[in-house]
Design a protein around this motif. Sequence first.
Motif, PDB file in Angstrom:
ATOM      1  N   ASP A   1      43.261  42.982  40.527  1.00 52.00           N
ATOM      2  CA  ASP A   1      42.808  44.329  40.811  1.00 52.00           C
ATOM      3  C   ASP A   1      42.491  44.519  42.292  1.00 52.00           C
ATOM      4  OD1 ASP A   1      42.932  44.703  38.070  1.00 52.00           O
ATOM      5  OD2 ASP A   1      40.826  44.172  37.784  1.00 52.00           O
ATOM      6  N   THR A   2      42.487  45.778  42.730  1.00 45.36           N
ATOM      7  CA  THR A   2      42.038  46.147  44.063  1.00 45.36           C
ATOM      8  C   THR A   2      40.614  46.646  43.915  1.00 45.36           C
ATOM      9  OG1 THR A   2      44.294  46.893  44.531  1.00 45.36           O
ATOM     10  CG2 THR A   2      42.587  47.499  46.108  1.00 45.36           C
ATOM     11  N   ALA A   3      39.651  45.970  44.551  1.00 47.49           N
ATOM     12  CA  ALA A   3      38.248  46.310  44.334  1.00 47.49           C
ATOM     13  C   ALA A   3      37.474  46.331  45.642  1.00 47.49           C
ATOM     14  CB  ALA A   3      37.602  45.307  43.367  1.00 47.49           C
ATOM     15  N   ALA A   4      36.494  47.221  45.710  1.00 49.24           N
ATOM     16  CA  ALA A   4      35.611  47.310  46.869  1.00 49.24           C
ATOM     17  C   ALA A   4      34.237  47.742  46.389  1.00 49.24           C
ATOM     18  CB  ALA A   4      36.153  48.305  47.900  1.00 49.24           C
ATOM     19  N   ALA A   5      33.200  47.309  47.107  1.00 51.45           N
ATOM     20  CA  ALA A   5      31.840  47.671  46.726  1.00 51.45           C
ATOM     21  C   ALA A   5      30.951  47.732  47.959  1.00 51.45           C
ATOM     22  CB  ALA A   5      31.273  46.675  45.714  1.00 51.45           C
TER      23      ALA A   5
ATOM     24  N   LEU B   1      32.477  26.723  36.994  1.00 49.98           N
ATOM     25  CA  LEU B   1      33.402  27.776  37.408  1.00 49.98           C
ATOM     26  C   LEU B   1      34.581  27.764  36.450  1.00 49.98           C
ATOM     27  CD1 LEU B   1      34.395  29.952  39.333  1.00 49.98           C
ATOM     28  CD2 LEU B   1      35.231  28.151  40.849  1.00 49.98           C
ATOM     29  N   VAL B   2      34.639  28.743  35.578  1.00 51.89           N
ATOM     30  CA  VAL B   2      35.637  28.741  34.507  1.00 51.89           C
ATOM     31  C   VAL B   2      36.384  30.070  34.520  1.00 51.89           C
ATOM     32  CG1 VAL B   2      34.605  27.033  32.987  1.00 51.89           C
ATOM     33  CG2 VAL B   2      33.728  29.350  32.930  1.00 51.89           C
ATOM     34  N   SER B   3      37.670  29.994  34.800  1.00 56.70           N
ATOM     35  CA  SER B   3      38.471  31.214  34.902  1.00 56.70           C
ATOM     36  C   SER B   3      39.916  30.919  34.525  1.00 56.70           C
ATOM     37  CB  SER B   3      38.407  31.756  36.336  1.00 56.70           C
ATOM     38  OG  SER B   3      39.094  30.883  37.228  1.00 56.70           O
TER      39      SER B   3
ATOM     40  N   GLY C   1      35.858  34.330  35.058  1.00 58.16           N
ATOM     41  CA  GLY C   1      36.221  35.235  33.977  1.00 58.16           C
ATOM     42  C   GLY C   1      35.826  34.772  32.592  1.00 58.16           C
ATOM     43  N   VAL C   2      35.929  33.468  32.322  1.00 61.15           N
ATOM     44  CA  VAL C   2      35.612  32.944  30.992  1.00 61.15           C
ATOM     45  C   VAL C   2      34.106  32.937  30.737  1.00 61.15           C
ATOM     46  CG1 VAL C   2      35.960  30.994  29.407  1.00 61.15           C
ATOM     47  CG2 VAL C   2      37.715  31.575  31.056  1.00 61.15           C
ATOM     48  N   ALA C   3      33.297  33.107  31.797  1.00 63.27           N
ATOM     49  CA  ALA C   3      31.837  33.130  31.636  1.00 63.27           C
ATOM     50  C   ALA C   3      31.366  34.317  30.807  1.00 63.27           C
ATOM     51  CB  ALA C   3      31.160  33.159  33.006  1.00 63.27           C
TER      52      ALA C   3
ATOM     53  N   THR D   1      34.787  38.638  36.078  1.00 60.77           N
ATOM     54  CA  THR D   1      36.134  38.673  36.624  1.00 60.77           C
ATOM     55  C   THR D   1      36.053  39.095  38.095  1.00 60.77           C
ATOM     56  OG1 THR D   1      36.345  40.935  35.794  1.00 60.77           O
ATOM     57  CG2 THR D   1      37.222  39.166  34.424  1.00 60.77           C
ATOM     58  N   ASP D   2      37.184  39.014  38.805  1.00 64.62           N
ATOM     59  CA  ASP D   2      37.200  39.347  40.224  1.00 64.62           C
ATOM     60  C   ASP D   2      36.690  40.774  40.454  1.00 64.62           C
ATOM     61  OD1 ASP D   2      38.296  36.875  40.579  1.00 64.62           O
ATOM     62  OD2 ASP D   2      40.320  37.583  41.007  1.00 64.62           O
TER      63      ASP D   2
END
Length: 399
Positions: A2-6, A156-158, A336-338, A367-368
């Motif tokens: 994804d394209t994300a910003a915050a 760290l699970v993804s 992500g799996v968290a 997730t990202d």
Amino acid sequence: DDTAAAVVRWDGAVLGEAVAKQDELHAQFGGVMPSAARDAHEAAIARVVHAALQQARLSAHELSAVAVTMGPGLELCLRVGFYHARSLALDAGLPFLPIHHLEAHCLVADIPDLSQPATSRGVLDIIDGNDGGDDGGGGGGGEALEEVMPRSLVLLVSGGHSQIIRCSGLGEYAVLGGTLDDSIGEAFDKVARLLGLEARGGAGGAALEQLAAEWEAAQLASKHSTSSNSNDKSSSSSSADCGWRSDGGAPLAFPVPMKHKADCNLSYAGLKTAARLAIESGRFERGEVAAAFQRAAVAHLVHRTRRAVEWCRREELEQQQQQADARLSRLVVCGGVASNRALRAELGAVANELGLQLLAPPPRLCTDNGVMVAWAAIERLARFPLDALREDPRGLEVR
């Protein structure tokens, strides 16, 4: 992808956040297509950043810094975000902070819960609007975070990573174990595809989790109904652990990988193969395979986590670390799996048993996302002089 910003404030408040998802784009490929992802990022990046700033009611010049993930990841996709962040920082005259993608996942579990009063979440008063200054000092938010980061064991699970990491402080990491083949997220996704589960964007872990939960709930309801009809007073509530089938047959169970190995590494290839063979046999319901796979996958991670905690504590004894801040005190799960509820429940029980605090990001931050990158920058600005962090983006490249 994804394209994300915050836009995130020193105290963890998310002032603005925007995302352009690519699920539908990649669904036709059965996974992420790098060139298509890059093109989608290029088409969305300016709009996404503008939306986050607009939601925060700020201009770029009012920010304290610009942070962007520099890797690891798909370089042709990372470059899109890097080039846009570089232009933003240079045009607005802002400090530029490159962020390690995996560290951002690890740190986002520490973002304060703003639904709680500041005194209960351990966050002191914040100086709002501090722009970081040019005096070489910290970013102005140092009072918001504990001076010494508690010693943690990080899982760290993804979809791309499975690592067990000891964190002794910000930027101080030691990888105790990693996957020898598939990551846990990759294994979830592949088994989901073998089960024929529809998954947006090719990520099937959530679909597999839902199928497993529905099958287990159906088994529990059927067992309770049977027990009620037969007036079976000896029925035990412990049956909720799903180590049974409602028809009285033996449950499908996959062996937990590497139980007799003395290290902290992980392996999911064999478990994935066991699930494939069970599916191809045609003897089991899809939900039963999903539930059995999830139980074994979670049990494997929990087993290796216990071993890693034992290793850390043995090392502490050997080094005679008596100070409280030098001892392992937290178990952090991220990636992500968290967001998997079964994993969270099992790790919560283990953490409680071992006297550790369990930290996990809200599911939407597993997730990202843009929030984790901004928060990683805040953690660094709060603890290190700005001059030590500031980098000229014109001399950098993604890696």
